[in-house]
Design an enzyme around this catalytic site. Sequence first.
Site, short mmCIF file in Angstrom:
data_model
loop_
_atom_site.label_atom_id
_atom_site.label_comp_id
_atom_site.label_asym_id
_atom_site.label_seq_id
_atom_site.Cartn_x
_atom_site.Cartn_y
_atom_site.Cartn_z
N LYS A 1 46.79 35.41 19.49
CA LYS A 1 45.45 35.68 20.06
C LYS A 1 45.21 37.18 20.12
CE LYS A 1 44.47 35.79 24.68
NZ LYS A 1 44.42 35.27 26.05
N GLN B 1 45.77 44.53 34.53
CA GLN B 1 45.53 45.97 34.32
C GLN B 1 46.85 46.70 34.57
OE1 GLN B 1 41.93 47.60 36.06
NE2 GLN B 1 41.08 45.55 36.24
N GLY C 1 28.89 42.48 54.01
CA GLY C 1 30.04 42.09 53.19
C GLY C 1 31.38 42.53 53.75
N GLU C 2 31.38 43.37 54.78
CA GLU C 2 32.67 43.82 55.35
C GLU C 2 33.36 42.65 56.05
OE1 GLU C 2 32.02 47.04 58.05
OE2 GLU C 2 31.52 48.46 56.46
N ASP D 1 49.20 28.31 30.13
CA ASP D 1 48.79 29.72 30.31
C ASP D 1 49.00 30.12 31.76
OD1 ASP D 1 47.90 32.19 29.51
OD2 ASP D 1 45.99 31.48 28.69
C1 R5P Z 1 45.89 36.85 29.02
O1 R5P Z 1 46.76 37.43 28.39
C2 R5P Z 1 46.21 35.76 30.00
O2 R5P Z 1 47.50 35.25 29.83
C3 R5P Z 1 45.18 34.65 29.92
O3 R5P Z 1 45.30 34.01 28.68
C4 R5P Z 1 43.79 35.19 30.08
O4 R5P Z 1 43.73 36.03 31.18
C5 R5P Z 1 42.79 34.08 30.22
O5 R5P Z 1 41.50 34.65 30.32
P1 R5P Z 1 40.24 33.88 29.79
O6 R5P Z 1 40.23 32.52 30.44
O7 R5P Z 1 39.09 34.75 30.26
O8 R5P Z 1 40.32 33.81 28.31
#
Ligand code: R5P
Length: 303
Positions: A194, A98, A40-41, A223
Amino acid sequence: MSIDDVSLISGPSSSDLANKIATHLGVKPISAEVCIFTDGESKIRLPHFENKTCVIVQSTYPPTDRHLLQAMMMIRKCSETDCTNIIAVIPYLAYARQDREFLPGEVVTMSVIARLLESVGVKHLITVDAHSTASLSHFRISVHNVSSIPLFAKYAEEMLDLEKPVVVSPDLGGASRAATLASILKTDFIALNKNRDRSTGEVKIDTDEPRYQFGNKDVIILDDIISTGDSIVKAYEAIRRFGSTGKIIVMCTHALLINNATQKIINAGVDKIVATNSIPNNFSTIDLSPIICSPLQSAMSMH
Ligand code: R5P
């Protein structure tokens, strides 16, 4: 600085985008030679070059850690030459989600990545629609976060047959992105509420109160990332529950589409997915190279 003083290195994850950027700039891209060993390297070899400015193009989509390490390997090699200005173009910046300690004891990995990129010699970072401003605050070098929204607006106007589509963000964090697209399209936007369970990853969207009278209006769900596809599916279901009967199109900068995400989204009923070439796949119809070139030229002129 003359363009002849620039070496543009096309990383293994982004050869098509790197070639497009090179064409805009009028330079011949240099391909990194890559070999993946059985364990994998990665082994990378760059041909000889002598320029003072190096641009490395490498998006860090899955296999994330491999692509990230390959980026650092190429940057490190450039910093061992006479190069004094190293610019990393990382359209999809992995680990940006993160960006803080959500649960006690969690590693803020974006901070680790920022230190690593700086330590191998990056002077400027150019990325696209980074997940949050908090993620970029970990960098001490100059960072340019390019917005792909004008490209999405152009695509919607020219390629999609939609009448004043309502722009919907699946979460409150994406409200300003949705507002920007809606303002270019001169239409309405809303941000859904959400919540993600930080331990299980389960996504829920609040559908207790109708957020908008959709009627037969078309909808664009916007998104930054599609990973498992759960956020899009839940947003789609919420919009239908709020009475929408129009078309529902998904626009997303970084379509990771892990496992069966595409199937989940299509099965839910989404009419179309439009994404950028930060991640090359069947949906990456929007080319980012035109919007990357301008900040890149500014970074190239700085030392
Ligand atoms: C989260 O805050 C991002 O803006 C995306 O909505 C999220 O990362 C999407 O992840 P998934 O498709 O796993 O719901």
